[in-house]
Design a protein around this motif. Structure first.
Motif, short mmCIF file in Angstrom:
data_model
loop_
_atom_site.label_atom_id
_atom_site.label_comp_id
_atom_site.label_asym_id
_atom_site.label_seq_id
_atom_site.Cartn_x
_atom_site.Cartn_y
_atom_site.Cartn_z
N ASP A 45 0.83 -1.21 0.00
CA ASP A 45 0.00 0.00 0.00
C ASP A 45 0.86 1.25 0.00
O ASP A 45 0.56 2.24 -0.68
CB ASP A 45 -0.92 0.01 1.23
CG ASP A 45 -2.06 -0.97 1.12
OD1 ASP A 45 -2.60 -1.14 0.01
OD2 ASP A 45 -2.42 -1.58 2.14
N ALA A 128 -1.93 -2.79 -6.25
CA ALA A 128 -2.54 -1.81 -5.35
C ALA A 128 -2.56 -0.42 -5.99
O ALA A 128 -3.51 0.35 -5.83
CB ALA A 128 -1.78 -1.77 -4.03
N ARG A 130 -2.75 0.23 -9.19
CA ARG A 130 -3.79 0.26 -10.23
C ARG A 130 -5.17 0.51 -9.61
O ARG A 130 -6.00 1.24 -10.18
CB ARG A 130 -3.78 -1.04 -11.03
CG ARG A 130 -2.60 -1.17 -11.98
CD ARG A 130 -2.67 -2.44 -12.80
NE ARG A 130 -1.53 -2.56 -13.70
CZ ARG A 130 -1.43 -1.98 -14.90
NH1 ARG A 130 -2.45 -1.26 -15.35
NH2 ARG A 130 -0.37 -2.15 -15.64
N THR A 131 -5.41 -0.09 -8.45
CA THR A 131 -6.67 0.17 -7.74
C THR A 131 -6.76 1.62 -7.32
O THR A 131 -7.80 2.27 -7.46
CB THR A 131 -6.78 -0.76 -6.51
OG1 THR A 131 -6.72 -2.12 -6.93
CG2 THR A 131 -8.09 -0.52 -5.77
N TYR A 132 -5.67 2.13 -6.77
CA TYR A 132 -5.60 3.55 -6.37
C TYR A 132 -5.90 4.45 -7.56
O TYR A 132 -6.71 5.38 -7.47
CB TYR A 132 -4.19 3.83 -5.82
CG TYR A 132 -3.92 5.27 -5.45
CD1 TYR A 132 -4.09 5.71 -4.14
CD2 TYR A 132 -3.48 6.19 -6.40
CE1 TYR A 132 -3.84 7.03 -3.80
CE2 TYR A 132 -3.22 7.51 -6.07
CZ TYR A 132 -3.40 7.92 -4.77
OH TYR A 132 -3.15 9.23 -4.43
N ALA A 134 -7.48 3.68 -10.40
CA ALA A 134 -8.84 3.49 -10.92
C ALA A 134 -9.88 4.24 -10.09
O ALA A 134 -10.92 4.66 -10.62
CB ALA A 134 -9.17 2.00 -10.95
N ILE A 135 -9.61 4.44 -8.80
CA ILE A 135 -10.54 5.18 -7.95
C ILE A 135 -10.29 6.68 -8.06
O ILE A 135 -11.21 7.47 -8.27
CB ILE A 135 -10.40 4.73 -6.48
CG1 ILE A 135 -10.82 3.27 -6.32
CG2 ILE A 135 -11.22 5.63 -5.55
CD1 ILE A 135 -10.54 2.69 -4.95
N ALA A 189 -6.55 1.96 -1.45
CA ALA A 189 -7.87 2.26 -2.01
C ALA A 189 -8.61 3.27 -1.13
O ALA A 189 -9.32 4.15 -1.63
CB ALA A 189 -8.69 0.99 -2.16
#
Length: 444
Positions: A45, A128, A130-132, A134-135, A189
């Motif tokens: 993270d 992680a 990529r998730t960050y 995308a949001i 995220a």
């Protein structure tokens, strides 16, 4: 707007200190994000927000023209006493921000692909990140619209409202980060979600704030569509923003070039130069304060076509900026070792930073002229000259590096960097007589 006699040093300092505090609040948020993840998240993270923040810093910095372009046009309209045009400037900037922000969301897949192709992280960190990404991309329209609102506040000289807006954004962001990433354990995220909600909430707060302060006093519409979509005004806005964008990208390239050349000398020099750049960035908080003030007041003088006010503003803000640069340079020389020791415990990095600290201090000392001239040219919307000056100065930087690096090594790189910031000022000075002549008719 006060007359030339009322533009005292005290008045200018009163305008500058909220901007300095607002600027200083920005990196504090990054520290809080790091602290929250460092205590409640995983190593993946922590790496994810580092990569994600880097991506968005580059993307959003590229659209910084929304802030600078809005400042110049708003200041000129305010100086001319045209309140309708002030609101129209905001409307055009928000329209452009909405189109660009929506485009970033629509193009998030190719942007993400390119960004992660250029960055190197482990599988866990990249997942992680990529998730960050995308949001957080869903906050793009709010972020860019926020640039426009902040640009308007700077142009109108409302530095305290700017500080309130920045504190609201960062304060809410911190609370949401602690809630989502800390208490709920959502990791990177959660940091992204907190940032997006804070950005949209701040835009709503800015809309309420500006709606109250700019509300027409009669039956006049707040945003007449014909005024916002006026062809020549739209073209002028697009042209100015395009020029500022090129200038900004060249500035980004210059620091990337410096870092890339530093890497040629090994990890120790790279780390030391990175730390010294943090000290230079810290000095920019103060120098930007005077630059933002001169943006507003110079633009208003242009709108009023008052050369006396313009000259008084330029002279007194520059004197304050020069004194501040001297104090900041002395701080880098005298207190720099303490700051370096706090930022790293590696002896070889500390030693390398000590070797170049004098040149970093010299850079800070000489940089105030470039900051001030940037502010003047932004305020008067002399953006084509800014673009041309940026191209000329980066050519000087690259040529100086090519000549000095083989003979002087990392010292030559720093000398080239110092020459670059001087070239930024000198290249703008070439256009200064024409800019000053535009303030009032030639007969003045």
């Amino acid at each position: 707007m006060p007359d030339s006699q009322a533009i005292t040093y005290r008045h200018l300092l009163h305008k500058a200190w909220p901007i300095i505090l607002a600027n200083a609040a920005v990196p504090l948020l990054g520290l809080v994000d790091t602290a929250v993840i460092g205590n409640f998240g995983s190593l993946a993270d922590l790496g994810a927000i580092a990569l994600g923040a880097l991506i968005f810093s580059f993307v959003y910095w590229s659209f910084g023209f929304l802030r600078m372009g809005t400042t110049g046009f708003a200041a000129r309209a305010d100086g001319a006493g045209d309140s309708l045009e002030v609101r129209a400037v905001l409307g055009r900037a928000l329209l452009l921000a909405g189109v660009l922000g929506t485009s970033l969301i629509a193009l998030q897949r190719p942007i993400g692909w390119l960004a992660f192709a250029l960055l190197d992280g482990s599988d866990n960190v990249e997942a992680a990140a990529r998730t960050y990404f995308a949001i957080r991309i869903w906050g793009a329209p709010a972020t860019l619209a926020g640039f426009a609102c902040m640009g308007l506040l700077i142009g109108l000289g409302r530095s305290k409202q700017l500080l309130v807006l920045q504190l609201f954004l960062n304060g809410l962001n911190v609370l949401l980060d602690v809630l989502f990433a800390g208490w709920l354990g959502l990791g990177a995220a959660g940091i992204a979600l907190g940032t997006v909600l804070a950005e949209w909430s701040t835009l709503g707060f800015a809309a309420w704030l500006l709606g109250r302060s700019l509300r027409p006093g009669n039956a006049e519409r707040f945003w007449p569509g014909s005024r916002i979509l006026h062809g020549p005004a739209l073209l002028a806005t697009l042209s100015a923003n395009l020029n500022i964008m090129w200038r900004t990208l060249i500035l980004v390239f210059s620091f990337a070039f410096f870092i890339n050349q530093s890497a040629r000398f090994g990890e120790v020099v790279l780390a030391a130069n990175h730390i010294l750049l943090q000290l230079i960035s810290f000095s920019a908080f103060f120098l930007d304060g005077y630059a933002f003030v001169v943006e507003s007041l110079a633009g208003k003088a242009r709108g009023r076509r008052d050369l006396n006010i313009f000259d008084a503003v330029v002279r007194r803000t520059t004197e304050l900026a020069a004194l501040s640069a001297l104090l900041l340079a002395l701080a880098v020389l005298l207190l720099g070792p303490i700051a370096v020791n706090v930022l790293t415990d590696l002896a070889e990095v500390r030693e390398s930073a000590a070797d170049m600290r004098g040149l970093a201090a010299l850079y800070v000392l000489l940089s105030f002229a470039a900051f001030q001239l940037d502010g003047i040219f932004i305020g008067v919307s002399f953006t084509r000259a800014m673009r041309n000056a940026a191209m000329l100065s980066i050519s000087v930087f690259i040529a100086a590096s090519w000549l000095l690096l083989p003979e002087f090594g990392v010292t030559g790189l720093w000398l080239a960097m110092v020459l670059y910031v001087v070239a930024r000022a000198l290249s703008l000075l070439l256009y200064y007589p024409a800019l000053r002549a535009s303030i009032a008719p030639a007969s003045v």
